[in-house]
Design an enzyme around this catalytic site. Structure first.
Site, PDB file in Angstrom:
ATOM      1  N   SER A 198     -10.137  31.537 -20.649  1.00  0.00           N
ATOM      2  CA  SER A 198      -8.987  30.724 -20.250  1.00  0.00           C
ATOM      3  C   SER A 198      -9.246  29.272 -20.646  1.00  0.00           C
ATOM      4  O   SER A 198      -9.392  28.967 -21.823  1.00  0.00           O
ATOM      5  CB  SER A 198      -8.717  30.895 -18.760  1.00  0.00           C
ATOM      6  OG  SER A 198      -7.468  30.364 -18.395  1.00  0.00           O
ATOM      7  N   GLU A 324      -2.050  39.846 -19.944  1.00  0.00           N
ATOM      8  CA  GLU A 324      -2.468  38.509 -19.527  1.00  0.00           C
ATOM      9  C   GLU A 324      -1.561  37.886 -18.453  1.00  0.00           C
ATOM     10  O   GLU A 324      -2.023  37.427 -17.413  1.00  0.00           O
ATOM     11  CB  GLU A 324      -2.466  37.558 -20.738  1.00  0.00           C
ATOM     12  CG  GLU A 324      -3.547  37.815 -21.757  1.00  0.00           C
ATOM     13  CD  GLU A 324      -4.878  37.176 -21.417  1.00  0.00           C
ATOM     14  OE1 GLU A 324      -5.041  36.660 -20.287  1.00  0.00           O
ATOM     15  OE2 GLU A 324      -5.772  37.208 -22.280  1.00  0.00           O
ATOM     16  N   HIS A 430      -4.890  38.637 -16.673  1.00  0.00           N
ATOM     17  CA  HIS A 430      -5.676  37.476 -17.085  1.00  0.00           C
ATOM     18  C   HIS A 430      -6.885  37.321 -16.168  1.00  0.00           C
ATOM     19  O   HIS A 430      -6.746  37.314 -14.946  1.00  0.00           O
ATOM     20  CB  HIS A 430      -4.801  36.224 -17.010  1.00  0.00           C
ATOM     21  CG  HIS A 430      -5.477  34.960 -17.429  1.00  0.00           C
ATOM     22  ND1 HIS A 430      -5.738  34.644 -18.737  1.00  0.00           N
ATOM     23  CD2 HIS A 430      -5.931  33.904 -16.702  1.00  0.00           C
ATOM     24  CE1 HIS A 430      -6.319  33.465 -18.808  1.00  0.00           C
ATOM     25  NE2 HIS A 430      -6.452  32.996 -17.569  1.00  0.00           N
TER      26      HIS A 430
END
Length: 518
Positions: A198, A324, A430
């Site tokens: 991320s 995600e 995610h």
């Protein structure tokens, strides 16, 4: 003070290591050693707030390294990160196999995620990664939010755009610490792999492009932070997207005004007197602040660097998770207390794309296909903002450097333990792959037997890549390198046949997005 050779640096049980700055005592177990809370730069407090990281003061007495240092100032994160008001936070942690003395093991330098406004290095327990993979793992903190990424002319030096990327500079300082001290812990300072997820993935992309990071690492792994991500992020703050310097300066000017310093004779001095809590409040917890392209630290955005070939030419592993954006839809619904309706879905798509293109998007992603407006919305943003940019990143990289592309695809990955379970299946959300590389209590594990086997495979892939630049070996399914113009990636899922090549572009409708001009 130069670091002593590794064989002379440690005590009899390996608990004491003499770093270049001074000796530290960590924790020794049957299979690993852990050194926590080691300072790698001076505290960025007082007049040092919003300055480049400075050298730490050396020490002579053995320093306790059995507890992590304070997390950098932040509000609570969605996946369970605790709040902090600490500015004295530039610490790192080192995990090694039990018998690393005198060896030259690969070093894996983990850059944590959290949208550049939350997280800490000690949240990632690296003992299994270090012991199974026979590597050294370093997990640093870095300044976050308004403290790490405030761009304002009053903070610049020498008439140059030096402010705005202090968090990236912290990471560079920690990498230089690794270069000085890896040998003392049994690591090879010439074989460092940076990897992150991320915001950590975006950071890794940024180091590929940043001149000051050149030579500090030999390989890179980008997890859920595609270098070629569009700067048109679905949500207006888009903190983890690298933004132009001018945009970050406008953001900084607005923050100074909110903090009561906009009209001060010396804006920088005024801002440095503002309490941490006030700055966190004025910046909505630091959300929306992230790297600035056009600074001295990051002259161009990673996407531009890759497109022009002006980046560090090192082997790269790069990938995303299959679902995600379900994490972000879940977060918005949790905080708003409102489940996405079909009307909400239509409105958000029309607001972002405009009526003509929105009609095409809504026809391509009808609610009826997904069973809920939440999942339809998550699918649009997963494909548009994550998967297709990942494919573009693969194509840009593979024409110049060895590139290994993946998609984490465990549809039953355990959800975050401190976040409410949403009303829709979370899939390979995610951050879901993190629990397969690190031992983390932030997820509702434990992993099943099949998931544990997948975890073992992933640790093998990641650490072999760190060792040689090629993840293959160990009896694992073959991972073919990405080819220019191709969209094949390695899908990582549990069970028989779970690890296999898939067509990323077909799976995520990238042809449609290209036809839409996106």
């Amino acid at each position: 003070m130069a670091a002593l050779p590794a064989a002379a640096a440690e005590g009899g049980d390996g608990a004491v290591v003499r770093t270049a700055e001074g000796p530290v005592r960590g924790t020794v177990t049957g299979d690993h050693r852990a050194f926590e809370g080691i300072p790698y730069a001076a505290p960025p407090v007082g007049s040092a707030r919003w300055t480049s990281p400075q050298p730490v003061s050396p020490w002579t007495r053995t320093r306790d390294a059995t507890r992590p240092g304070s997390a950098c100032a932040q509000t609570a994160g969605f996946l369970g990160d605790a709040p902090s008001e600490a500015e004295d936070c530039l610490y790192l942690n080192v995990t090694t196999p039990r018998h690393a003395t005198g060896r030259r093991l690969p070093v894996m330098f983990w850059i944590h995620g959290g949208g550049f406004y939350s997280g800490a290095g000690d949240l990632y327990d690296a003992r299994r990664l270090a012991t199974q993979g026979d590597v050294i793992v370093v997990t640093p903190n870095y300044r976050l939010g308004v403290f790490g990424f405030l761009a304002h002319p009053s903070l610049d030096r020498g008439g140059r755009p030096t402010s705005g990327d202090f968090g990236l500079e912290d990471q560079q300082a920690a990498l230089r610490w690794v270069r000085r001290n890896a040998t003392a812990f049994g690591g090879d300072p010439g074989n460092v792999t940076i990897f992150g997820e991320s915001a950590g993935g975006v950071s890794t992309c940024s180091h590929l492009a940043a001149p000051g990071s050149a030579g500090l690492f030999r390989r890179a792994i980008v997890q859920s932070g595609p270098c070629a991500v569009t700067d048109e992020w679905p949500y207006s703050d888009g903190e983890w997207v690298v933004r132009p310097r001018a945009e970050r300066e406008r953001q900084g000017t607005s923050l100074a005004a909110k903090a009561g310093c906009g009209d001060a004779a010396d804006v920088a001095a005024c801002l440095r007197r503002v309490p941490v809590s006030t700055l966190l409040s004025a910046s909505d917890g630091g959300q929306g602040f992230g790297p600035a392209a056009g600074s001295t630290v990051l002259p161009v955005a990673p996407a531009t660097a890759l497109a022009t070939g002006r980046f560090a030419h090192v082997p790269v592993m790069q990938g995303t998770t299959r679902d995600e954006h379900r994490t972000f839809v879940a977060a918005i619904e949790t905080f708003s207390g409102h489940v996405t309706t079909e009307a909400d879905y239509r409105s958000e798509i029309e607001d972002f794309f405009g009526p003509v293109k929105a009609a095409k998007v809504l026809a391509e992603y009808p609610v009826g296909r997904y069973g809920s407006a939440s999942l339809a919305l998550a699918s649009v943003w997963t494909d548009y903002a994550w998967a297709c940019p990942a494919g573009r990143t693969d194509r840009l990289l593979s024409g110049r450097v060895p590139t290994y592309a993946y998609e984490f695809a465990d549809e039953n990955a355990p959800w975050a333990s401190d976040a409410p379970v949403p009303a829709f299946p979370t899939g390979a959300f995610h951050a879901s792959e993190l629990q397969y590389l690190f031992d983390q209590s932030e997820f509702r594990g434990p992993l099943s037997t099949a998931q544990r086997r997948l975890s073992d495979r992933m640790i093998g892939y990641w650490t072999r890549f760190a060792r040689t630049g090629d993840p293959n070996g160990g009896g694992a399914p073959t991972w073919a390198p990405a080819l220019p113009g191709a969209d094949r990636v390695l899908s990582l899922a549990p069970g028989s046949g779970g690890i296999r090549p898939v067509d990323l572009a077909r799976e995520h409708r990238c042809g449609f997005w290209t036809s839409l001009g996106r």
